[in-house]
Design a protein around this motif. Structure first.
Motif, short mmCIF file in Angstrom:
data_model
loop_
_atom_site.label_atom_id
_atom_site.label_comp_id
_atom_site.label_asym_id
_atom_site.label_seq_id
_atom_site.Cartn_x
_atom_site.Cartn_y
_atom_site.Cartn_z
N CYS A 1 42.12 56.03 35.21
CA CYS A 1 42.29 54.78 34.47
C CYS A 1 43.43 54.98 33.45
O CYS A 1 43.42 55.97 32.71
CB CYS A 1 40.98 54.44 33.75
N ARG B 1 43.95 53.49 30.84
CA ARG B 1 43.52 53.28 29.46
C ARG B 1 42.70 54.46 28.94
O ARG B 1 42.97 54.99 27.88
CB ARG B 1 42.69 51.99 29.43
N CYS B 2 41.67 54.89 29.70
CA CYS B 2 40.74 55.90 29.17
C CYS B 2 40.74 57.21 29.95
O CYS B 2 39.97 58.11 29.64
CB CYS B 2 39.32 55.34 29.13
N CYS C 1 39.88 50.96 34.59
CA CYS C 1 38.49 50.98 35.05
C CYS C 1 37.73 49.74 34.54
O CYS C 1 38.17 49.07 33.60
CB CYS C 1 37.79 52.26 34.60
N CYS D 1 36.89 49.61 30.76
CA CYS D 1 38.01 49.26 29.86
C CYS D 1 38.38 47.78 30.00
O CYS D 1 38.85 47.17 29.04
CB CYS D 1 39.23 50.13 30.14
ZN LIG Z 1 39.06 53.10 31.50
#
Ligand SMILES: [Zn+2]
Ligand SMILES: [Zn+2]
Length: 237
Positions: free
Chosen positions: A45, A47-48, A61, A64
């Motif tokens: 992902c 973002r995370c 994901c 997120c």
């Molecule tokens: Zn994520």
């Protein structure tokens, strides 16, 4: 004359690989075969950094998408699994500080290959002073030192502080982890950074990094990213 001294003087590394112990280690302290076998977090992902299926049509994901974190992006080149987990726990719990140089240089190389824009400073996730006294060092700072050096970015050791002594996240259920970190960190206002990278050894649920990122955002930092050597595969419920 002492043979090892001679070899150190000309800068060659003949120490055994930290993982298999047999072959000669390369530049990073592990042999090329062991480095090749490390569990890469190849599809993550954006973002995370949670691993997501390669077939996924989105690069973010579900978690997120539902509830975006305070940080802009997280980068973790490996999955928290054997054999890199042994190097990380060695650094964290068994005072194997030489692992920080290896892990820091592996992370630095990943960042050099993947970052488009460098942050203005690197901030290691702080330990509470009582835990720092107990352990004697902060593993995130030990990881951040070689990273700052390799990337040529300012290291901010005291910009963030842990002001509340929280229970170790690993002792808690995933659902209690965010609450455990409420008001755990304080960020000094003074240097007006716009882009900051937080360094931790492992991203587990992401709550620790998110709580610290939240404080930076509250102080007006526009972009916060998280760098860790590995991402644990666990989903917050
Ligand atoms: Zn994520
Ligand atoms: Zn090896």
């Amino acid at each position: 004359m002492n043979k090892r001294l001679n070899i150190n003087q000309i800068g060659l590394n003949i120490f055994p690989c930290l993982l298999c112990g047999t072959a000669e280690s390369g530049r990073h302290g592990i042999c090329p075969a062991c480095e090749h076998a490390l569990p890469r977090n190849a599809s993550a992902c954006q973002r995370c950094a949670l691993p997501i299926p390669q077939s996924s049509h989105t690069r973010v994901c579900g978690q997120c998408l539902d509830s975006p974190p305070h940080y802009h992006q997280a980068l973790a080149p490996y999955i928290y699994a054997a054999p890199i987990d042994a190097l990380i726990t060695g650094l964290k719990f068994r005072r194997q500080l030489h692992c920080a140089r290896l892990l820091g240089s592996l992370l630095a190389r990943h960042l050099q290959e993947n970052l488009r824009q460098y942050p203005e400073c690197i901030v290691p996730v702080p330990l509470h002073p009582s835990r720092l006294r107990e352990r004697g060092y902060n593993q995130a700072l030990e990881l951040a030192r070689p990273l700052a050096q390799a990337l040529g970015i300012r290291l901010e050791k005291t910009l963030a502080q842990r002001v509340r002594h929280t229970r170790p996240q690993t002792e808690l259920k995933l659902t209690s982890r965010a609450a455990n970190l409420r008001q755990a960190f304080r960020v000094h206002r003074s240097p007006c950074y716009r882009h900051v990278a937080i360094v931790d050894d492992v991203i587990t649920s992401g709550h620790t990094a998110n709580a610290l990122a939240c404080e930076f955002r509250r102080q007006g930092v526009e972009k916060v990213e998280i760098w860790a050597i590995a991402r644990a595969v666990c989903r917050a419920k």
